[in-house]
Scaffold this motif. Structure first.
Motif, short mmCIF file in Angstrom:
data_model
loop_
_atom_site.label_atom_id
_atom_site.label_comp_id
_atom_site.label_asym_id
_atom_site.label_seq_id
_atom_site.Cartn_x
_atom_site.Cartn_y
_atom_site.Cartn_z
N HIS A 130 22.62 54.85 151.83
CA HIS A 130 22.30 53.80 153.02
C HIS A 130 20.92 54.20 153.55
CE1 HIS A 130 23.77 52.09 156.50
NE2 HIS A 130 23.03 52.72 157.19
N VAL A 158 19.39 50.54 153.66
CA VAL A 158 19.61 49.96 154.90
C VAL A 158 19.03 50.42 156.09
CG1 VAL A 158 21.67 49.43 156.48
CG2 VAL A 158 22.25 49.62 154.18
N GLU A 184 26.58 58.70 149.57
CA GLU A 184 26.72 57.42 150.16
C GLU A 184 25.56 57.44 151.18
OE1 GLU A 184 30.04 55.42 153.16
OE2 GLU A 184 30.22 57.62 152.87
#
Length: 335
Positions: A134, A138, A130
């Motif tokens: 990210h 992001v 995760e």
């Protein structure tokens, strides 16, 4: 999902996406700064001030630019003192492309205590994945700076259970985003196991660089990795205290003599700025001028390769074509 490298031919750098064809001459394993876990505890020797580090790093980049280098990969993982905002400031000031990484280092010298503690309350592989995803899609921390690659590592002679978790998480993140993976190996060992584990988890072999493969002269080891489709990192030129350059040159020339140039990338694993003081000044003063010198390949290794019968075209392939092909996700054509 915004990915780390996409079919549009863009690649994330610390100052935003660029076209992969804009990379130019690229060194594939250099470090702006490193801080071994715990460096912040050494209040007596915290390392140089930010402005001092910026001056040192700017000088290194200007030296590289004077040799025609336009881009570099800094594969510093999350737990080794990475500072992507510093790198972004450096890149913007110099016009030099820097690709940063997400990932975690080997058990012996990385941030295992945090993940070990966290693992007492639940599985960590998904949590690691995760995090990687990210940072690839992001942004890193509170920034919108995105990593362009995943970094993993293993120690000498064994891939530990913790390192297997990191490899598994990297595979999950790579499969989800399309991001490639670069690795750290010690003494030219465990690259084959890294490759096996990542490929078994669904990562195409050509999206993997087996880093520090120049830590051994084992020709069969090199060819086995190449035949299975991965890239080799001959990326520690100048660090004779770990393994002599003379052996690296001989091993690389032997592979190029067999026309494996399409699957090899080169670099130095240089470190320009240290957080804390992992290398005492008296020791570093005796290491010589080649260590951690990011122009060493151009100044000293290229002439040796040419003298050994390597062509300029093969050198250009390693410096220009292969980084582009690797980040584009295009499989190389074996000889």
């Amino acid at each position: 999902m915004n990915t780390a490298n996409t079919s549009s031919g863009l690649l994330n750098t610390v100052t935003g996406p660029i076209g992969i064809d804009e990379l130019g001459v690229t060194l594939m394993h250099e470090h702006v700064m490193i801080g071994y876990p715990g460096w912040e505890a050494d209040s007596l020797r915290p390392g140089p001030r930010r402005e001092e580090m910026l001056a040192v790093a700017t000088d290194r980049i200007q030296q590289m630019q004077s040799r025609g280098v336009q881009s570099m990969l800094d594969p510093c993982p999350n737990d080794l003192g990475r500072d992507v905002e510093f790198s972004a400031e450096l890149s913007a000031a110099t016009g030099f492309n820097i690709i940063c990484a997400t990932g975690l280092y080997k058990e012996e010298e990385g941030g295992k205590p945090y993940w070990h503690f966290r693992g007492q309350f639940g599985p960590v592989v998904d949590a690691m994945a995760e995090l990687f995803i990210h940072e690839l899609t992001v942004g890193i921390g509170a920034t919108d700076i995105k990593a362009g690659i995943i970094k993993v590592a293993s120690g000498k002679g064994v891939v530990t259970d913790y390192e297997r978790d990191i490899l598994q998480a990297a595979a999950l993140a790579s499969n989800a985003t399309g991001a490639p993976i670069t690795t750290h190996t010690d003494s030219g060992t465990m690259g084959d196991e890294q490759q096996r584990l990542l490929v078994a988890a669904g990562v195409p072999a050509h999206k993997i660089i087996i880093g520090h493969s120049c830590g051994t002269a084992d020709h069969d080891y090199h060819v086995n990795l190449l035949e299975k489709g991965s890239y080799l990192g001959f990326d520690r030129f100048g660090i004779d205290v770990v393994y002599p350059d003379a052996e690296r040159v001989r091993s690389l020339a032997a592979l190029l003599n067999k026309q494996w140039q399409q699957q090899i990338v080169v670099s130095h694993d240089s470190v320009w700025c240290w957080r804390g003081e992992p290398i005492p000044a008296a020791v570093s003063a005796g290491m010589g001028e080649t260590i951690f010198n990011p122009t060493h390949f151009h100044d000293h290794i290229i002439p040796q390769l040419l003298a050994a019968g390597v062509s300029q075209s093969q050198i250009d392939t390693m410096l220009v074509d292969n980084p582009r092909r690797f980040f584009a996700g295009t499989a190389p054509v074996a000889p």
